[in-house]
Write a protein that holds these residues in place. Structure first.
Motif, PDB file in Angstrom:
ATOM      1  N   GLN A 127     -22.889 -44.514   1.308  1.00  0.00           N
ATOM      2  CA  GLN A 127     -23.966 -44.527   2.010  1.00  0.00           C
ATOM      3  C   GLN A 127     -24.848 -43.374   2.542  1.00  0.00           C
ATOM      4  O   GLN A 127     -25.964 -43.218   2.418  1.00  0.00           O
ATOM      5  CB  GLN A 127     -23.759 -45.460   3.387  1.00  0.00           C
ATOM      6  N   HIS A 128     -24.228 -42.448   2.901  1.00  0.00           N
ATOM      7  CA  HIS A 128     -24.649 -41.183   3.401  1.00  0.00           C
ATOM      8  C   HIS A 128     -25.306 -40.218   2.153  1.00  0.00           C
ATOM      9  O   HIS A 128     -26.529 -39.866   2.353  1.00  0.00           O
ATOM     10  CB  HIS A 128     -23.553 -40.199   3.839  1.00  0.00           C
TER      11      HIS A 128
ATOM     12  N   ILE B 184     -20.952 -52.745   2.361  1.00  0.00           N
ATOM     13  CA  ILE B 184     -20.942 -51.348   2.511  1.00  0.00           C
ATOM     14  C   ILE B 184     -21.626 -50.677   3.888  1.00  0.00           C
ATOM     15  O   ILE B 184     -20.792 -49.916   4.420  1.00  0.00           O
ATOM     16  CB  ILE B 184     -21.663 -50.584   1.111  1.00  0.00           C
ATOM     17  N   ASP B 185     -22.640 -51.252   4.095  1.00  0.00           N
ATOM     18  CA  ASP B 185     -23.349 -51.033   5.334  1.00  0.00           C
ATOM     19  C   ASP B 185     -22.161 -51.030   6.665  1.00  0.00           C
ATOM     20  O   ASP B 185     -22.131 -50.201   7.579  1.00  0.00           O
ATOM     21  CB  ASP B 185     -24.722 -51.691   5.572  1.00  0.00           C
TER      22      ASP B 185
ATOM     23  N   PHE C  71     -26.028 -49.517  -4.774  1.00  0.00           N
ATOM     24  CA  PHE C  71     -25.224 -50.181  -3.665  1.00  0.00           C
ATOM     25  C   PHE C  71     -24.449 -51.406  -4.092  1.00  0.00           C
ATOM     26  O   PHE C  71     -23.156 -51.293  -3.933  1.00  0.00           O
ATOM     27  CB  PHE C  71     -26.074 -50.692  -2.377  1.00  0.00           C
TER      28      PHE C  71
ATOM     29  N   SER D 122     -19.167 -48.958   6.499  1.00  0.00           N
ATOM     30  CA  SER D 122     -19.525 -47.334   6.673  1.00  0.00           C
ATOM     31  C   SER D 122     -19.356 -47.146   8.126  1.00  0.00           C
ATOM     32  O   SER D 122     -19.259 -45.988   8.557  1.00  0.00           O
ATOM     33  CB  SER D 122     -20.750 -47.139   6.185  1.00  0.00           C
TER      34      SER D 122
ATOM     35  N   ASN E 298     -30.773 -51.510   6.143  1.00  0.00           N
ATOM     36  CA  ASN E 298     -29.554 -50.710   6.161  1.00  0.00           C
ATOM     37  C   ASN E 298     -29.598 -49.939   7.386  1.00  0.00           C
ATOM     38  O   ASN E 298     -30.316 -49.265   7.712  1.00  0.00           O
ATOM     39  CB  ASN E 298     -29.488 -49.966   4.727  1.00  0.00           C
TER      40      ASN E 298
ATOM     41  N   CYS F 191     -17.217 -45.986   1.594  1.00  0.00           N
ATOM     42  CA  CYS F 191     -18.590 -46.626   2.000  1.00  0.00           C
ATOM     43  C   CYS F 191     -19.488 -45.913   2.692  1.00  0.00           C
ATOM     44  O   CYS F 191     -20.566 -45.588   2.434  1.00  0.00           O
ATOM     45  CB  CYS F 191     -17.966 -48.001   2.586  1.00  0.00           C
TER      46      CYS F 191
ATOM     47  N   VAL G 281     -28.745 -42.862   1.301  1.00  0.00           N
ATOM     48  CA  VAL G 281     -29.840 -42.384   2.347  1.00  0.00           C
ATOM     49  C   VAL G 281     -30.416 -40.964   2.348  1.00  0.00           C
ATOM     50  O   VAL G 281     -31.523 -40.760   2.522  1.00  0.00           O
ATOM     51  CB  VAL G 281     -29.137 -42.879   3.857  1.00  0.00           C
TER      52      VAL G 281
ATOM     53  N   GLY H   3     -24.099 -54.730  -0.798  1.00  0.00           N
ATOM     54  CA  GLY H   3     -24.619 -53.785  -0.245  1.00  0.00           C
ATOM     55  C   GLY H   3     -24.477 -53.684   1.286  1.00  0.00           C
ATOM     56  O   GLY H   3     -24.266 -52.900   1.820  1.00  0.00           O
TER      57      GLY H   3
END
Length: 339
Positions: A250-251, A190-191, A173, A194, A282, A246, A254, A187
């Motif tokens: 993230q997708h 990005i969360d 991240f 997103s 997150n 982002c 995860v 990180g």
């Protein structure tokens, strides 16, 4: 009624100086001092982290005792992070803990940082209703330095089922955030971004690793080459498409985490599942776990996800119950060793 066991916990493995006070399994205070100095360098600078810990540790411990309304003479033991982490940072916390325990003539308890993350699930907050996992349970621990799945059979019995073979998820991240021009730590940014983007906008390859292991270094490289190619045609590509980028990254991360976790559930038959570590904060990972309605799910409070001393204090409490004390000769270990 017996006197409660009062533990002072100290955490200094990376760039957060933290002190917590517990009364049995209840957290009375949890104080954390961050270090803004690293933002200018795009990552944690070990020497600067050590100096900041030296500046912060006495005020942080003093504030934790003040908030808990506990006198240092009432402490039954001092628990501290002995590794893994940055050696210089660990030495500041361990040296302070040793000195305090020696001066007060009370036991010293060393704690593995990763074990602390897992046992954070058993830290109770006074006045709040909360549940904790029953043994055995699976725990996905995800942080800037580590990504692993453990079968937790007891407070001190862990079976490692899978771990990263290169970069950790949190590290991925932060490195990808740096590619996007985001400040450190990237990180959490990005969360946040997103939430405004489309997770299906860009398809990045799922990281591959054997069994239940993880791999994220290839994802960083894939994103780097993709972005460089797009910038060649559209110089403002990142700025224009940042939320979608982002969300897509993230997708992908995860999905990789949940794929391995689902495999672990299927292989072990254990449906009690917990998250731990900084990346457990997150929103995408939390939502993905919450969607597993046929699992019994556990996510610690946000303040117990990132590096904190509450998790060190609670681990110290359970070690105190079995008289698992350490000596003044204990030495910190920077690299991960199996729990």
């Amino acid at each position: 009624m017996s006197k409660p066991i009062i533990i002072l916990g100290i955490e200094s493995s990376c760039d957060d100086t933290s002190a917590a006070v517990s009364s049995d399994d209840k957290i009375l205070a949890n104080v954390i001092a961050g270090q803004k100095v690293h933002e200018a360098y795009g990552g944690v600078v070990p020497e600067l982290a050590s100096r900041a810990h030296q500046q912060n540790i006495i005020p942080v411990v003093d504030e934790a005792l003040h908030q808990a309304k506990v006198n240092k003479k009432d402490l039954d033991a001092v628990a501290f992070t002995n590794g893994p982490g940055l050696m210089g940072a660990l030495l500041v916390g361990s040296s302070f803990a040793k000195s305090l325990a020696l001066g007060l003539n009370i036991p010293l308890i060393e704690v593995n940082h990763m074990q602390g993350h897992i046992l954070a699930h058993f830290a109770k907050q006074p006045g709040k209703q909360q549940s904790h996992p029953n043994f055995p349970f699976l725990c996905l621990t995800v942080s800037g330095g580590h990504t692993m799945i453990n079968r937790v059979n007891d407070y001190f019995e862990f079976e490692l089922l899978g771990q990263t073979i290169d970069d950790a998820a949190g590290e991925a991240f932060d490195k990808i955030a740096k590619l996007f021009g985001l400040p450190y730590p990237g990180g959490p940014l990005i969360d946040q971004l997103s939430l405004k983007g489309n997770p299906e906008a860009y398809k990045f390859p799922q990281p591959h690793a054997p069994g239940l292991d993880f791999s994220f270094s290839g994802l960083k490289t894939s994103v780097k080459y993709f972005v460089e190619k797009q910038i060649a045609h559209q110089p403002d590509f990142i700025t224009t498409n940042l939320p979608d980028l982002c969300a897509s990254v993230q997708h992908t991360i995860v999905s990789a985490l949940m794929t391995r976790l689902t495999m672990a559930v299927e292989q072990t038959g254990i449906r009690s599942v917990a998250l731990a570590g900084g990346v457990a904060a997150n929103s995408g990972l939390r939502e993905a776990l919450e969607q597993k309605k046929d699992w019994i799910r556990f996510i610690p409070p946000f303040e117990y996800c990132t590096d904190n001393a509450a998790m060190i204090a609670i681990t110290g409490y359970y070690k105190y119950l079995k008289s698992d004390f350490s000596s003044q000769r204990s030495t910190p270990f920077p690299r991960y060793s199996e729990l």
